[in-house]
Enzyme design. Structure first.
Site, PDB file in Angstrom:
ATOM      1  N   CYS A  13       0.812  -1.223   0.000  1.00  0.00           N
ATOM      2  CA  CYS A  13       0.000   0.000   0.000  1.00  0.00           C
ATOM      3  C   CYS A  13       0.842   1.269   0.000  1.00  0.00           C
ATOM      4  CB  CYS A  13      -0.957  -0.008   1.191  1.00  0.00           C
ATOM      5  SG  CYS A  13      -0.176   0.023   2.821  1.00  0.00           S
ATOM      6  N   HIS A  24      -2.516   0.743   6.708  1.00  0.00           N
ATOM      7  CA  HIS A  24      -2.885   0.784   5.287  1.00  0.00           C
ATOM      8  C   HIS A  24      -3.102   2.233   4.875  1.00  0.00           C
ATOM      9  CE1 HIS A  24      -4.287  -1.030   1.531  1.00  0.00           C
ATOM     10  NE2 HIS A  24      -5.229  -0.078   1.495  1.00  0.00           N
ATOM     11  N   HIS A  35      -5.833   2.374  -4.160  1.00  0.00           N
ATOM     12  CA  HIS A  35      -4.856   1.812  -3.241  1.00  0.00           C
ATOM     13  C   HIS A  35      -4.423   0.437  -3.735  1.00  0.00           C
ATOM     14  CE1 HIS A  35      -8.218  -0.439  -0.815  1.00  0.00           C
ATOM     15  NE2 HIS A  35      -8.662  -0.110  -2.018  1.00  0.00           N
TER      16      HIS A  35
END
Length: 305
Positions: A56, A107, A119
């Site tokens: 991420c 994240h 993402h």
């Protein structure tokens, strides 16, 4: 030669300020989102920081790096950057942070407007998700604005991107011209549906004709981005859709095209029909820009199917 088109082509291409006569109406939000969209379909790899696979924070760091903006390596460190932003005041380019591990920030993604963010997630790789999706909404921590993407920031990105040599590489405008010619389309209508294509542009008729048959549908802002380069993966989908190509038997496997990649079926179709043999190193080079020479070769081979 088949010309029937079944599905619109997803227009997720980088926006570049052309170094030639191509017109481009760059905007900071467009620059950011288009840079991010370039990587859609790239698989998730834990610790990944390259186009072979991103985690991420590797993805967010790469997108911002493309725009000349430096971010720390990890999601936790990125959370320490910029100014906090309320969820009700999100702007495209804001970093969104989530707790997916139960132990704080784990994240990160990039808000792209319209209540969506892009993402690199474990099961889907680089993809777009609604911020209201139950899994992510319940794990949302907050947002940070690292950059407001002012005109000055955009200008820096344009200077970097203007180095693309369109005497070597194919722009989307040129792809439209060559493809419309190959399909023998009527290009007399120049009243383009795209916000960034003027009727006087040399590719206006081609872009309009291809839109009518569903090959190009524009990006989320209704733009065609004629001065953007095009990747080999993106061209694979365009050719398959435009020429209604079908896979013929087994296709060779390219090591940079996992089955989870969004372009895998289109590349497999091109490979099974002999339109492409990939690179000599066993890759297809999904993110490489298409040269004018290769564009001509691909179209010629597709016409023969």
């Amino acid at each position: 030669m088949k010309k029937r088109v079944l599905l619109p082509v997803f227009a997720a291409f980088m926006i570049f300020a052309g170094a030639n006569s191509h017109e481009a109406e760059a905007a900071s939000v467009d620059q950011l989102t288009s840079s991010a969209y370039k990587y859609i379909g790239t698989p998730y790899i834990y610790g990944g920081t390259t186009t072979r696979g991103f985690d991420c924070s590797g993805f967010t760091r790469q997108v911002f790096s493309d725009l000349g903006i430096s971010l720390p390596r990890t999601s936790g460190a990125q959370y320490g950057q910029g100014q906090a932003v309320a969820k009700s005041n999100l702007q495209a380019g804001d970093l969104l942070f989530f707790n997916t591990s139960g132990a704080g920030v784990s994240h990160v993604g990039i808000y792209i407007g319209d209540q969506k963010f892009i993402h690199s997630q474990t099961n889907q790789g680089v993809s777009v998700t609604s911020i209201h999706a139950s899994y992510w909404a319940s794990r949302y921590i907050g947002a940070k604005r690292v950059k407001s993407f002012s005109t000055a920031e955009l200008a820096k990105a344009e200077v970097k991107n203007a180095q693309i040599d369109f005497s070597v590489y194919a722009s989307r405008g040129e792809v439209a011209i060559q493809l419309a010619k190959a399909l023998n389309l009527d290009t007399s209508d120049t009243s383009s549906p795209f916000a960034d294509v003027k009727p006087s542009a040399k590719y206006a008729g081609a872009a309009t004709a291809l839109n009518k048959i569903g090959v190009f549908s524009g990006d989320e802002h209704g733009k065609f981005n004629p001065a953007s380069p095009i990747t080999r993966a993106q061209l694979a989908k365009i050719l398959v859709v435009a020429f209604d190509l079908q896979q013929e038997g087994d296709a060779p496997h390219f090591k940079d095209v996992p089955a989870s990649h969004w372009s895998s079926e289109y590349i497999a179709t091109l490979a099974s029909t002999g339109i492409t043999v990939g690179k000599g190193d066993g890759t297809f080079a999904v993110n490489d820009y298409v040269t004018l020479t290769h564009l001509e070769a691909f179209i010629n081979r597709a016409q023969q199917q």
